[in-house]
Design a protein around this motif. Sequence first.
Motif, PDB file in Angstrom:
ATOM      1  N   ASP A 243       0.808  -1.217   0.000  1.00  6.70           N
ATOM      2  CA  ASP A 243       0.000   0.000   0.000  1.00  6.70           C
ATOM      3  C   ASP A 243       0.840   1.265   0.000  1.00  6.70           C
ATOM      4  OD1 ASP A 243      -2.900  -1.105   0.586  1.00  6.70           O
ATOM      5  OD2 ASP A 243      -1.508  -2.200   1.870  1.00  6.70           O
ATOM      6  N   GLY A 244       2.084   1.168   0.455  1.00  5.10           N
ATOM      7  CA  GLY A 244       2.958   2.326   0.516  1.00  5.10           C
ATOM      8  C   GLY A 244       4.397   1.908   0.738  1.00  5.10           C
ATOM      9  N   PHE A 245       5.268   2.905   0.812  1.00  6.03           N
ATOM     10  CA  PHE A 245       6.698   2.638   0.769  1.00  6.03           C
ATOM     11  C   PHE A 245       7.467   3.392   1.849  1.00  6.03           C
ATOM     12  CE2 PHE A 245       5.028   1.834  -3.424  1.00  6.03           C
ATOM     13  CZ  PHE A 245       5.668   0.666  -3.815  1.00  6.03           C
ATOM     14  N   VAL A 246       8.708   2.944   2.036  1.00  3.54           N
ATOM     15  CA  VAL A 246       9.679   3.597   2.907  1.00  3.54           C
ATOM     16  C   VAL A 246      10.823   4.056   2.013  1.00  3.54           C
ATOM     17  CG1 VAL A 246      11.162   3.368   4.931  1.00  3.54           C
ATOM     18  CG2 VAL A 246       9.084   1.966   4.730  1.00  3.54           C
ATOM     19  N   LYS A 266       0.271   6.230  -4.553  1.00  5.50           N
ATOM     20  CA  LYS A 266       0.631   5.511  -3.336  1.00  5.50           C
ATOM     21  C   LYS A 266       1.187   6.519  -2.327  1.00  5.50           C
ATOM     22  CE  LYS A 266       0.012   1.145  -4.714  1.00  5.50           C
ATOM     23  NZ  LYS A 266      -0.865   0.183  -4.031  1.00  5.50           N
ATOM     24  N   VAL A 267       1.435   6.051  -1.109  1.00 10.34           N
ATOM     25  CA  VAL A 267       1.964   6.927  -0.065  1.00 10.34           C
ATOM     26  C   VAL A 267       3.323   6.400   0.384  1.00 10.34           C
ATOM     27  CG1 VAL A 267      -0.325   7.605   0.707  1.00 10.34           C
ATOM     28  CG2 VAL A 267       0.793   5.633   1.769  1.00 10.34           C
ATOM     29  N   PHE A 268       4.040   7.215   1.162  1.00  2.93           N
ATOM     30  CA  PHE A 268       5.335   6.775   1.693  1.00  2.93           C
ATOM     31  C   PHE A 268       5.689   7.580   2.917  1.00  2.93           C
ATOM     32  CE2 PHE A 268       6.398  10.239  -1.185  1.00  2.93           C
ATOM     33  CZ  PHE A 268       7.440  10.911  -0.560  1.00  2.93           C
ATOM     34  N   TRP A 269       6.713   7.080   3.630  1.00  2.18           N
ATOM     35  CA  TRP A 269       7.342   7.897   4.653  1.00  2.18           C
ATOM     36  C   TRP A 269       8.830   7.949   4.377  1.00  2.18           C
ATOM     37  CZ3 TRP A 269       5.653   3.116   7.170  1.00  2.18           C
ATOM     38  CH2 TRP A 269       6.685   2.307   7.648  1.00  2.18           C
ATOM     39  N   LEU A 270       9.458   9.000   4.862  1.00  2.00           N
ATOM     40  CA  LEU A 270      10.898   9.175   4.763  1.00  2.00           C
ATOM     41  C   LEU A 270      11.561   8.573   5.996  1.00  2.00           C
ATOM     42  CD1 LEU A 270      10.786  12.860   3.562  1.00  2.00           C
ATOM     43  CD2 LEU A 270      11.755  10.960   2.239  1.00  2.00           C
TER      44      LEU A 270
END
Length: 420
Positions: A243-246, A266-270
């Motif tokens: 669903d999302g990434f790093v 899609k979504v991500f975090w840093l």
Amino acid sequence: MNLSIKHIERIWLDVPFREVPARNMIRELPHWTLSELCHVTLENGVTGIGETMPYYTWGEVTDESVKRAMGKVATEIMWDDTLGAGLQMALFDAVAKSNEIPIHHLLGEQVRQDAPVSWWSIEMCLEDWLLECREALAQGYVSYKYKARPWFDLVDQVRTVTKEMPPHFEIDLDFNTMCCDSAHGVRVLKELERFHQIKIFESPIPQGDVAGNKYLRSQTHVPIAMHVGNPPLTTALQEDVCDGFVICAGASAILHQARCISEANKVFWLQLVGTGITAAWSTHFAAVSSHVRWPAVTCDNLYQHRVVQNAPVVTNGLVPVPQAPGLGVEIDPDAVERFRIEPVKKPYPHPDLLIRVSWPSGAEDFYAHGLQYWDDFTAARKPVFSPGVHMEIVPDDGTDHWRTLYNEALKKPSWEPRDN
């Protein structure tokens, strides 16, 4: 305005952990107290600062990269990710200061005034996890990234923590693939998704198992996150494995990956780890990234001192985007002098550490450091998330029994640590 590089200085720091992280990080990540500062002075007299976590970062600063950068115009090389974390960061800081603008003006169009950020910790006993959750809440955080490990009774821990924390306090469980495979992963994730404060499952099984990850995603309503890179980002997007990434990378790669992820909606975090210096760097990228909708992991909450004088205050899980020139934070010179050390080799494994894993059957396993027990669990040679399991450090009581257990544990094999 002469932006040529005149001088580069590198300084090593050993910044101590806070009390609770200290007694837990010692098992696996004692070397995370070490950081390398990079001071870059331009011909115009402006100095930029950057930071590298030598034993974690996406790219170390090497003697070769320093030599390659000397005398070059900062704006011509600052996008080169091969320079390493601290040197690249320092170049951006110096260029932005020279133009009297914050770094995010160099990165793109600002899309947010503040950015979500998460508390972080290694796995720990229930009592310590509760202490850290309370501290996170007290400091304005509403999200917590926790290491999900099969040497603690994770379901029991989550049950207790979610009862004590307020309903708005969100938890991201990072498995680092320790569910091992989809057969075990489905069981574990199904048990944990019952707790509504669990908002993200990160890397439950090996990321290269595309079919297994697609199946896992179909079996849980909790979003699954994966680090960019394995499988390749294009494959991960085409196969819709998560669903999302790093994202953990240099400036050029961050913006490229962020663009690809956002185009796929899609979504991500840093995940850019360090003291308050790197935390500020991370926030500048969040400022220009439309889909950085999951809270960043910077880990600066681990330390007794964030090495900066004006660390921003977290409110409702959000940190303000710096508006001052450069990074927007000022180095604390007293802290630099207090924590300054000579460069050292990785302090791994920690000497004289005896670790016991106790099983509900009454069986016990002993290890000398984290590099030994990790592979036993990732290879499923030990039970996968068994109820009632517990890990603890056994203090050296000076007895022959302790020394015998420790010497036997030392004979077990070791290996290189995994990414976090």
